[in-house]
Scaffold this active site. Structure first.
Site, PDB file in Angstrom:
ATOM      1  N   LYS A 200       0.859  -1.184   0.000  1.00 35.77           N
ATOM      2  CA  LYS A 200       0.000   0.000   0.000  1.00 35.77           C
ATOM      3  C   LYS A 200       0.895   1.234   0.000  1.00 35.77           C
ATOM      4  CE  LYS A 200      -3.619   2.494   2.407  1.00 35.77           C
ATOM      5  NZ  LYS A 200      -4.685   2.455   3.406  1.00 35.77           N
ATOM      6  N   LYS A 255      -2.105  -1.510  -3.952  1.00 36.40           N
ATOM      7  CA  LYS A 255      -2.970  -0.327  -3.906  1.00 36.40           C
ATOM      8  C   LYS A 255      -2.147   0.934  -3.988  1.00 36.40           C
ATOM      9  CE  LYS A 255      -6.023   1.925  -0.636  1.00 36.40           C
ATOM     10  NZ  LYS A 255      -6.499   1.922   0.721  1.00 36.40           N
TER      11      LYS A 255
HETATM   12  C1  PBG Z   1      -7.260   3.821   5.331  1.00 43.43           C
HETATM   13  C2  PBG Z   1      -7.668   3.541   3.934  1.00 43.43           C
HETATM   14  C3  PBG Z   1      -7.495   4.420   2.879  1.00 43.43           C
HETATM   15  C4  PBG Z   1      -8.065   3.823   1.763  1.00 43.43           C
HETATM   16  C5  PBG Z   1      -8.554   2.585   2.156  1.00 43.43           C
HETATM   17  N1  PBG Z   1      -8.289   2.404   3.506  1.00 43.43           N
HETATM   18  C6  PBG Z   1      -6.959   5.784   2.826  1.00 43.43           C
HETATM   19  C7  PBG Z   1      -5.693   6.119   3.458  1.00 43.43           C
HETATM   20  O1  PBG Z   1      -4.786   5.289   3.603  1.00 43.43           O
HETATM   21  O2  PBG Z   1      -5.585   7.281   3.839  1.00 43.43           O
HETATM   22  C8  PBG Z   1      -8.109   4.470   0.416  1.00 43.43           C
HETATM   23  C9  PBG Z   1      -9.115   3.960  -0.532  1.00 43.43           C
HETATM   24  C10 PBG Z   1      -9.400   4.843  -1.677  1.00 43.43           C
HETATM   25  O3  PBG Z   1      -8.750   5.888  -1.898  1.00 43.43           O
HETATM   26  O4  PBG Z   1     -10.334   4.494  -2.421  1.00 43.43           O
HETATM   27  N2  PBG Z   1      -6.814   2.807   6.107  1.00 43.43           N
END
Ligand code: PBG
Length: 331
Positions: A200, A255
């Protein structure tokens, strides 16, 4: 492999007719590929999210309607993302593991009505911390690893107790997959799957999501770079994926998706568990806003972007397009 010269080889022959394009097609989307991320709130009704055209926050009744829609469209699973009020945010993020919390009650309500629908939950503290960070912070604002993992374990157990089929840690703390797996086993949740957000990235493409869940305000411009990955790195992603598989992840995730298709491809080659890719909010918003402005064809870019993620190697895709894509596939 022999390579024949022109005109023995005319690559355009197969492209001329629809029948042969169909026969030659290497990858095709199926409803089986889709996971639908759904925003949930404790408030009744349904509220549009201005930064994500076509996406809403769902109150309890609207959530059941969304779950019913997912079942009707044969979407295999939904992933829940809570939007909670200020009263549920604190320094210790204790609302994250409240058995009567929004996620926990939503999971049991869905599983009761639609037991066959896969229900996935996000494991991270950002909806519940005053800081908007995914973990507990020290006085300097640094996100603490081991202390956070303890809370994530409680959160994951509370979701499993409520009936979640899959818990999905998106926090990027070290060691959390192993800790959650051990705790699930210890408590007899031997069937609960873990989908690890292994690679991520600290991405600017999460902007609309942070608007949607209200964490942008809590974050106040602070970054997540001390735990999410540097977008410049690729070898490190492979290290993360292998660690999570060894710690007990059933599936892994990359991601965002579209700017990271090289990582999806490498992930597919590096591990033998299913690889999911998350087409995140910013990707969705770029396409839907451009389509709303008349600059892009909505359905065409939806299909092309999702197909490219499959072609890169993803087994499944989390996408806000899931209902639209499933509808198109069923037509
Ligand atoms: C937070 C989380 C995020 C997303 C999914 N879980 C955002 C972040 O890390 O700030 C992002 C998903 C998206 O942008 O569609 N744990």
């Amino acid at each position: 492999m022999t390579h024949q010269q022109f005109p023995n080889t005319r690559k355009r022959r197969l492209r001329k007719h629809n029948f042969s394009r169909r026969l030659a097609r290497e990858h095709r989307l199926s409803v089986d590929d889709l996971i639908w991320p759904v925003f949930i709130t404790p408030y009744e009704g349904q509220e549009d999210i201005p930064s994500m055209p076509g996406v809403a926050r769902h109150g309890p009744d609207a959530l059941l309607a969304a779950a019913e829609r997912a079942v009707a469209l044969d979407i295999p699973a939904i992933m829940l993302f809570p939007v909670v009020g200020e009263d549920a945010k604190s320094e210790d993020a204790s609302d994250a593991y409240d058995p009567a919390g929004l996620v926990q009650t939503s999971v049991s309500a869905i599983k009761e009505r639609f037991p066959e629908l896969g229900v996935m939950t996000d494991i991270a503290l950002d909806p519940y911390t005053a800081s908007g960070q995914d973990g507990l912070t020290d006085d300097a604002g640094y996100v603490l690893n081991d202390e956070t993992v303890e809370v994530l374990v409680k959160q994951a157990l509370s979701h499993a107790d409520a009936g979640a089929d899959v818990v999905s840690p998106s926090d990027m703390m070290d060691g959390r997959i192993g800790a959650i797996r051990q705790a699930l086993e210890h408590d007899g949740h031997i069937h609960t799957q873990i989908l690890a957000y292994s690679a991520k990235y600290a991405s600017a493409f999460y902007g609309p999501f942070r608007d949607a869940v209200g964490s942008a305000k809590s974050l106040g411009g602070a970054s997540k770079e001390s735990y999410q990955m540097d977008p410049a790195n690729s070898d490190e992603a492979i290290d993360e994926l292998i660690l999570d598989v060894n710690e007990g992840a059933d599936m892994v995730m990359v991601k965002p998706a579209l700017p990271y298709l090289d990582i999806v491809r490498r992930a597919r080659e590096a591990v033998n568990v299913p690889v999911m890719a998350y087409q995140v909010s910013g990707e969705y918003t770029m396409m839907t806003m451009a389509a709303a402005a008349g600059a892009l064809d909505h359905d065409a870019v939806m299909v092309e972007s999702l197909t490219s993620i499959k072609r890169a190697g993803a087994h499944g895709i989390l996408t806000y397009f899931a209902p639209a894509m499933a509808t198109l596939l069923s037509d």
